[in-house]
Design a protein around this motif. Sequence first.
Motif, PDB file in Angstrom:
ATOM      1  N   PRO A   1     -33.036 -28.812  72.727  1.00 11.44           N
ATOM      2  CA  PRO A   1     -31.720 -29.358  72.978  1.00 11.44           C
ATOM      3  C   PRO A   1     -30.658 -28.244  72.944  1.00 11.44           C
ATOM      4  N   VAL A   2     -29.857 -28.840  73.929  1.00  8.67           N
ATOM      5  CA  VAL A   2     -28.690 -28.662  74.835  1.00  8.67           C
ATOM      6  C   VAL A   2     -27.329 -28.845  73.820  1.00  8.67           C
ATOM      7  N   THR A   3     -26.460 -28.064  73.629  1.00 16.35           N
ATOM      8  CA  THR A   3     -24.986 -28.331  73.677  1.00 16.35           C
ATOM      9  C   THR A   3     -23.813 -27.684  73.829  1.00 16.35           C
ATOM     10  N   THR A   4     -22.692 -28.029  75.302  1.00 16.75           N
ATOM     11  CA  THR A   4     -22.509 -27.531  75.614  1.00 16.75           C
ATOM     12  C   THR A   4     -20.851 -26.524  74.891  1.00 16.75           C
ATOM     13  N   LEU A   5     -20.884 -25.569  74.356  1.00 17.26           N
ATOM     14  CA  LEU A   5     -19.538 -25.011  73.920  1.00 17.26           C
ATOM     15  C   LEU A   5     -18.270 -24.980  75.014  1.00 17.26           C
ATOM     16  N   VAL A   6     -18.496 -24.359  76.258  1.00 15.94           N
ATOM     17  CA  VAL A   6     -17.655 -24.099  77.265  1.00 15.94           C
ATOM     18  C   VAL A   6     -18.009 -24.604  78.224  1.00 15.94           C
ATOM     19  N   SER A   7     -17.044 -25.316  79.272  1.00 16.81           N
ATOM     20  CA  SER A   7     -17.816 -25.412  80.728  1.00 16.81           C
ATOM     21  C   SER A   7     -16.373 -25.318  81.497  1.00 16.81           C
ATOM     22  N   LYS A   8     -17.252 -24.849  82.505  1.00 14.88           N
ATOM     23  CA  LYS A   8     -16.083 -23.817  83.376  1.00 14.88           C
ATOM     24  C   LYS A   8     -15.233 -24.479  84.222  1.00 14.88           C
TER      25      LYS A   8
ATOM     26  N   HIS B   1     -10.758 -22.902  81.559  1.00 14.82           N
ATOM     27  CA  HIS B   1     -11.555 -23.672  81.363  1.00 14.82           C
ATOM     28  C   HIS B   1     -11.528 -25.028  80.636  1.00 14.82           C
ATOM     29  N   ASN B   2      -9.966 -25.421  80.650  1.00 12.01           N
ATOM     30  CA  ASN B   2      -9.372 -26.479  79.907  1.00 12.01           C
ATOM     31  C   ASN B   2      -9.954 -27.855  81.305  1.00 12.01           C
ATOM     32  N   THR B   3     -10.387 -28.197  81.097  1.00 12.96           N
ATOM     33  CA  THR B   3     -11.603 -29.169  82.404  1.00 12.96           C
ATOM     34  C   THR B   3     -10.206 -29.900  82.091  1.00 12.96           C
ATOM     35  N   ALA B   4     -10.492 -30.737  81.053  1.00 15.19           N
ATOM     36  CA  ALA B   4      -9.369 -32.256  80.945  1.00 15.19           C
ATOM     37  C   ALA B   4      -8.043 -32.033  81.627  1.00 15.19           C
ATOM     38  N   ALA B   5      -7.891 -30.869  81.330  1.00 15.12           N
ATOM     39  CA  ALA B   5      -6.826 -30.894  82.299  1.00 15.12           C
ATOM     40  C   ALA B   5      -6.208 -31.270  83.531  1.00 15.12           C
ATOM     41  N   ALA B   6      -7.375 -31.313  84.247  1.00 11.80           N
ATOM     42  CA  ALA B   6      -7.421 -31.968  85.595  1.00 11.80           C
ATOM     43  C   ALA B   6      -7.513 -33.474  85.885  1.00 11.80           C
ATOM     44  N   LEU B   7      -7.755 -34.218  84.607  1.00 12.81           N
ATOM     45  CA  LEU B   7      -7.439 -35.730  85.282  1.00 12.81           C
ATOM     46  C   LEU B   7      -5.993 -35.612  84.276  1.00 12.81           C
ATOM     47  N   TYR B   8      -5.412 -35.164  83.222  1.00 13.44           N
ATOM     48  CA  TYR B   8      -4.244 -34.935  82.434  1.00 13.44           C
ATOM     49  C   TYR B   8      -3.224 -35.317  83.492  1.00 13.44           C
ATOM     50  N   GLN B   9      -3.528 -34.529  84.639  1.00 11.07           N
ATOM     51  CA  GLN B   9      -2.495 -34.507  85.583  1.00 11.07           C
ATOM     52  C   GLN B   9      -2.992 -34.763  87.098  1.00 11.07           C
ATOM     53  N   ALA B  10      -3.733 -35.651  87.101  1.00 15.48           N
ATOM     54  CA  ALA B  10      -4.422 -36.097  88.412  1.00 15.48           C
ATOM     55  C   ALA B  10      -4.102 -36.817  89.319  1.00 15.48           C
ATOM     56  N   ASP B  11      -2.568 -37.322  88.437  1.00 17.45           N
ATOM     57  CA  ASP B  11      -1.915 -38.219  89.855  1.00 17.45           C
ATOM     58  C   ASP B  11      -0.802 -37.670  89.525  1.00 17.45           C
ATOM     59  N   LYS B  12      -0.350 -36.493  89.529  1.00 20.32           N
ATOM     60  CA  LYS B  12       1.177 -35.456  89.145  1.00 20.32           C
ATOM     61  C   LYS B  12       1.134 -34.305  89.787  1.00 20.32           C
ATOM     62  N   TYR B  13       1.309 -33.407  88.795  1.00 21.67           N
ATOM     63  CA  TYR B  13       0.758 -32.283  89.846  1.00 21.67           C
ATOM     64  C   TYR B  13      -0.265 -31.748  90.722  1.00 21.67           C
ATOM     65  N   LEU B  14      -1.674 -31.777  90.636  1.00 17.71           N
ATOM     66  CA  LEU B  14      -2.628 -31.821  91.098  1.00 17.71           C
ATOM     67  C   LEU B  14      -2.902 -32.513  92.243  1.00 17.71           C
TER      68      LEU B  14
END
Length: 232
Positions: free
Chosen positions: A203-210, A216-229
């Motif tokens: 079994p595989v679990t992900t500790l860090v998504s590049k 490596h805070n991948t969710a930040a792109a979603l939080y800022q998708a309609d703003k700065y990014l």
Amino acid sequence: MTGNRNETTNQSDMSMEKTEQNPMTGKNAYSASCADCGVVNCLKEDGEYPPFCPSQSLPEEILKEAMEEYEKEEIRRLTIAAAETEAENYCKMTRMEETMEFAEKIGAEKIGIATCAGLISETRIAARILRKNGFKVFGVSCKCGTQKKQDVGIPAFCDVTGANMCNPILQAKYLNAEKTQLNILIGLCVGHDSLFYKYSEAPVTTLVSKDRVLAHNTAAALYQADKYLKLL
């Protein structure tokens, strides 16, 4: 409607049909699904399902096949361990800590780490933490074996990030040979992670998504998708 976190979004999503039309072509642009939901009534069942809800149109044979998988001893063991890890440590533990809790619950003593060479310092820290907590650790870097990209048909321009290929299949097979009981993924590139998941026997679990841009805070792109990014 009760239990809704965002009335405006939910009302908008509730009015969607099963498919939406592209205003330019008049053709169906996509089929609405859980990815378009603003209600999430499947969580608590205290509201209404949107008309396109997959839970309401789920083919019975798919549901039956899925639930039958949980009758398998190994799958049930992982399922219960995952649920217990969530319930006991919800908003209390970091993912690193939860990973160790999960490993302990499934009886995994030997942990494999498939790591990006660029995150080797983070991997050393993770290995130290795991060993301090009684686990055996074996890690394999993505560049292990030092094979050339062009030898497997990768275009020459890709050498801009180095001539040696990332080798997730080798990483998986090496850890398979080491008989690891749970594999942790740290920072493999998009796509390379897909190959590792495909070939890993444990079994595989992900500790860090590049994400090199967002530390490596991948969710930040979603939080800022309609703003700065400006992704939307």
